[in-house]
Design a protein around this motif. Structure first.
Motif, PDB file in Angstrom:
ATOM      1  N   TRP A  47     -36.295  88.387  26.681  1.00  0.00           N
ATOM      2  CA  TRP A  47     -36.505  88.734  28.079  1.00  0.00           C
ATOM      3  C   TRP A  47     -36.944  90.193  28.201  1.00  0.00           C
ATOM      4  N   TYR A  79     -29.694  94.322  28.086  1.00  0.00           N
ATOM      5  CA  TYR A  79     -28.956  93.136  28.537  1.00  0.00           C
ATOM      6  C   TYR A  79     -29.125  91.955  27.574  1.00  0.00           C
ATOM      7  N   GLN A  80     -30.337  91.652  27.196  1.00  0.00           N
ATOM      8  CA  GLN A  80     -30.580  90.518  26.313  1.00  0.00           C
ATOM      9  C   GLN A  80     -30.991  90.978  24.912  1.00  0.00           C
ATOM     10  N   THR A  82     -29.899  91.725  21.440  1.00  0.00           N
ATOM     11  CA  THR A  82     -28.806  91.473  20.499  1.00  0.00           C
ATOM     12  C   THR A  82     -29.343  91.544  19.081  1.00  0.00           C
ATOM     13  N   GLY A  85     -30.686  88.215  18.032  1.00  0.00           N
ATOM     14  CA  GLY A  85     -31.959  87.983  18.703  1.00  0.00           C
ATOM     15  C   GLY A  85     -33.101  88.727  18.027  1.00  0.00           C
ATOM     16  N   GLY A 138     -25.152  92.112  27.807  1.00  0.00           N
ATOM     17  CA  GLY A 138     -25.198  90.770  28.370  1.00  0.00           C
ATOM     18  C   GLY A 138     -24.201  89.839  27.711  1.00  0.00           C
ATOM     19  N   ALA A 142     -26.195  84.786  27.754  1.00  0.00           N
ATOM     20  CA  ALA A 142     -27.511  85.408  27.906  1.00  0.00           C
ATOM     21  C   ALA A 142     -28.258  85.388  26.582  1.00  0.00           C
ATOM     22  N   TYR A 143     -27.546  85.646  25.484  1.00  0.00           N
ATOM     23  CA  TYR A 143     -28.174  85.582  24.157  1.00  0.00           C
ATOM     24  C   TYR A 143     -28.649  84.162  23.847  1.00  0.00           C
ATOM     25  N   ALA A 145     -29.679  82.035  25.887  1.00  0.00           N
ATOM     26  CA  ALA A 145     -30.845  81.777  26.747  1.00  0.00           C
ATOM     27  C   ALA A 145     -30.957  80.302  27.118  1.00  0.00           C
ATOM     28  N   GLU A 149     -24.698  81.248  30.764  1.00  0.00           N
ATOM     29  CA  GLU A 149     -24.060  82.370  31.460  1.00  0.00           C
ATOM     30  C   GLU A 149     -23.778  82.028  32.918  1.00  0.00           C
TER      31      GLU A 149
END
Length: 309
Positions: A47, A79-80, A82, A85, A138, A142-143, A145, A149
């Motif tokens: 994101w 926020y997203q 990680t 990620g 986040g 959120a991770y 996706a 959440e």
């Protein structure tokens, strides 16, 4: 429509900011929304964090736009972001950690350059206060996706320890980057809230934190657990200075503020003229914007708050 609310305990620099702002400070708005308004393609599991790789200068530009609109707290682009990620895209752990650090650096650089320009003005604009930087963390959902959440349904294999392990290294890296605050965002259930609180204690984090839940009405968080039950562990923690709500319809906000015993933070899109004043009267100490809000929204929120002083 998206909202956020937070309540505060041991405030430090945040308390001072809120006092200077007249009792209610302004937080920035939707980062991803404004990145997209500038043409960024962030249709990606990362994101808005994708721009940490592809266009970090645009992130800084958006931060500056929110500061110009009156934001007194900048929330970072992490926020997203990680480590799992980033590694799924072929980056090393070290590269992922560097990008997390960059998210804080970009916000701090924007804040410092903006404040220097304000101070160099012949007449100091009293609308502005030196902003604080909150490192966004986040939720596990959120991770993923996958929308969890907003449901809190992580599955039976997701335990307290698994959630702490997921958040631990990102938390460590963000703390080392030197933000003023930590912002745990869109927490959908009591289990993850407990994991965040325990992790703050285990790591003895000295950076003040707020924790925001997603909610499905004026009583329950996204998992169906009551907001009141979720607050029990948080209100005993000296590490958590704020409790709030984000990514939730604005008509839920006032009731949720009244449940929280620590001061509150809210974000809105439309209807803010009346709602901002009501949220402040209900006990909100921070009000800003979440998804789909822009600098125009923040400017209007800032004006509504300043007009009440």
């Amino acid at each position: 429509m998206a909202e956020r609310i937070v309540g505060l305990g041991r405030w430090g620099a945040l308390e001072e900011l809120i006092k200077r702002a007249g009792g209610c400070a302004v937080v920035d708005g939707g980062l991803a929304t404004q990145l997209e308004n500038h043409g960024a393609n962030i249709n990606d599991p990362l994101w808005s964090a994708l721009c940490l790789i592809t266009n970090p200068d645009l992130i800084k530009q958006v931060h500056l736009e929110y500061l110009g609109a009156g934001a007194e707290v900048l929330v970072t682009s992490s926020y997203q972001a990680t480590l799992p990620g980033f590694t799924s895209r072929g980056l090393s752990i070290e590269q992922g950690e560097s990008l997390l650090q960059k998210s804080v650096k970009l916000a701090c650089e924007a804040r410092d350059s903006f404040w220097e320009n304000v101070q160099n003005c012949e007449t100091l604009d009293k609308r502005y206060n030196r902003a604080l930087v909150a490192a966004s963390i986040g939720s596990y959902g959120a991770y993923l996706a996958d929308g969890s959440e907003y449901s809190g349904n992580y599955g039976s294999d997701v335990t307290l320890d698994k959630l702490k392990d997921f958040h631990r290294r990102r938390l460590q890296v963000l703390v080392e980057a030197g933000p003023d605050l930590l912002a745990f965002e869109t927490i959908p259930n009591k289990l993850e809230a407990q994991a965040c609180v325990e992790l703050l204690e285990e790591e003895d984090v000295q950076v003040p934190s707020w924790l925001c839940f997603s909610a499905i009405d004026g009583i329950h968080v996204s998992s169906g657990e009551t907001f009141r039950d979720c607050l029990d562990a948080l209100e005993k923690s000296e590490k958590v200075v704020g409790i709030g709500i984000n990514c939730s319809p604005p008509n839920f906000i006032e009731d949720l503020i009244r449940i929280a015993r620590k001061p509150a933070k809210c974000f809105c899109e439309e209807q803010f003229g009346i709602l901002v004043k009501r949220w402040r009267e209900a006990g909100a100490n921070l009000i800003g914007g979440c998804c789909r809000t822009t600098p125009t929204t923040i400017q209007a929120i800032s004006k509504a708050l300043k007009d009440t002083l």
